[in-house]
Design a protein around this motif. Sequence first.
Motif, PDB file in Angstrom:
ATOM      1  N   ALA A 126       6.279 -10.319  -0.531  1.00 35.32           N
ATOM      2  CA  ALA A 126       7.368 -11.184  -1.000  1.00 35.32           C
ATOM      3  C   ALA A 126       6.843 -12.511  -1.538  1.00 35.32           C
ATOM      4  N   PHE A 127       5.957 -13.164  -0.785  1.00 39.06           N
ATOM      5  CA  PHE A 127       5.471 -14.477  -1.196  1.00 39.06           C
ATOM      6  C   PHE A 127       4.427 -14.398  -2.302  1.00 39.06           C
ATOM      7  N   GLU A 128       3.488 -13.474  -2.199  1.00 40.97           N
ATOM      8  CA  GLU A 128       2.334 -13.491  -3.087  1.00 40.97           C
ATOM      9  C   GLU A 128       2.488 -12.637  -4.339  1.00 40.97           C
ATOM     10  N   ALA A 129       3.334 -11.623  -4.300  1.00 41.57           N
ATOM     11  CA  ALA A 129       3.510 -10.762  -5.469  1.00 41.57           C
ATOM     12  C   ALA A 129       4.878 -10.936  -6.134  1.00 41.57           C
ATOM     13  N   ALA A 130       5.909 -11.221  -5.324  1.00 39.18           N
ATOM     14  CA  ALA A 130       7.271 -11.215  -5.865  1.00 39.18           C
ATOM     15  C   ALA A 130       7.833 -12.605  -6.162  1.00 39.18           C
ATOM     16  N   GLY A 131       7.171 -13.650  -5.677  1.00 38.61           N
ATOM     17  CA  GLY A 131       7.644 -15.003  -5.956  1.00 38.61           C
ATOM     18  C   GLY A 131       8.720 -15.531  -5.028  1.00 38.61           C
ATOM     19  N   ALA A 132       8.809 -14.992  -3.816  1.00 38.89           N
ATOM     20  CA  ALA A 132       9.795 -15.485  -2.852  1.00 38.89           C
ATOM     21  C   ALA A 132       9.468 -16.909  -2.424  1.00 38.89           C
ATOM     22  N   ILE A 133      10.523 -17.659  -2.091  1.00 37.52           N
ATOM     23  CA  ILE A 133      10.329 -18.990  -1.512  1.00 37.52           C
ATOM     24  C   ILE A 133      10.820 -19.046  -0.067  1.00 37.52           C
ATOM     25  N   ARG A 134      11.479 -17.940   0.381  1.00 33.01           N
ATOM     26  CA  ARG A 134      12.020 -17.914   1.740  1.00 33.01           C
ATOM     27  C   ARG A 134      12.147 -16.468   2.198  1.00 33.01           C
ATOM     28  N   VAL A 135      11.678 -16.204   3.409  1.00 36.35           N
ATOM     29  CA  VAL A 135      11.857 -14.903   4.052  1.00 36.35           C
ATOM     30  C   VAL A 135      12.562 -15.148   5.381  1.00 36.35           C
ATOM     31  N   VAL A 136      13.622 -14.373   5.628  1.00 35.41           N
ATOM     32  CA  VAL A 136      14.483 -14.562   6.801  1.00 35.41           C
ATOM     33  C   VAL A 136      14.364 -13.361   7.729  1.00 35.41           C
TER      34      VAL A 136
END
Length: 193
Positions: A126-136
Amino acid sequence: MIEPMKLGQPTLTGRLIELEPLAPNSALDLAEAANHPEIWTYLDEPTPDSNAVAALVAEAVEEQQSGLRIPYIIRDRRTGAAIGSISFIDIQARHRGVEIGWAWLTPDYWGTGAVREASYLLMKHAFEAAGAIRVVFKTDSRNDRSQRAIERLGATREGVFRNHRILRDGHIRHSVFYSVTVEEWPRVRDNLE
């Protein structure tokens, strides 16, 4: 304009487990792993038999086709056995946030690090490949084991949504919410690695 998050659904491989995209025929693989009442205590599902597992898989696939969920099978890398499931849910592509949930694991693998590694692989993607800024992450307020596991991941407890859901048995569930932000991810990643 900020680019929306793009999760995709690649196979993700760790040391202990592999996350394989859930498919319509995955119920056969998951039926044995799911056949333990203690898994379902806080997941608001009856103890699944093969028909119920097929219905859960069908629901996950339907939600995937609607863009609401990205479900995975958790497989033991050593044996290839299906040992549980985990999903990206509450996908907010525009706001670049996602929840990791619907996580369950057959009891023989509790305490082995399998769900921890599955969560790590999904956060990393999510953070490194998809560009997420928040995971819940969220869990039932009664589920102390799950809360401690989420805290060991390095997630920050944000609070409790009181009277969040009414479960099938009529219990009014309070949900405890946790998150990891993109700013926290390097520290969380380093601790998990």
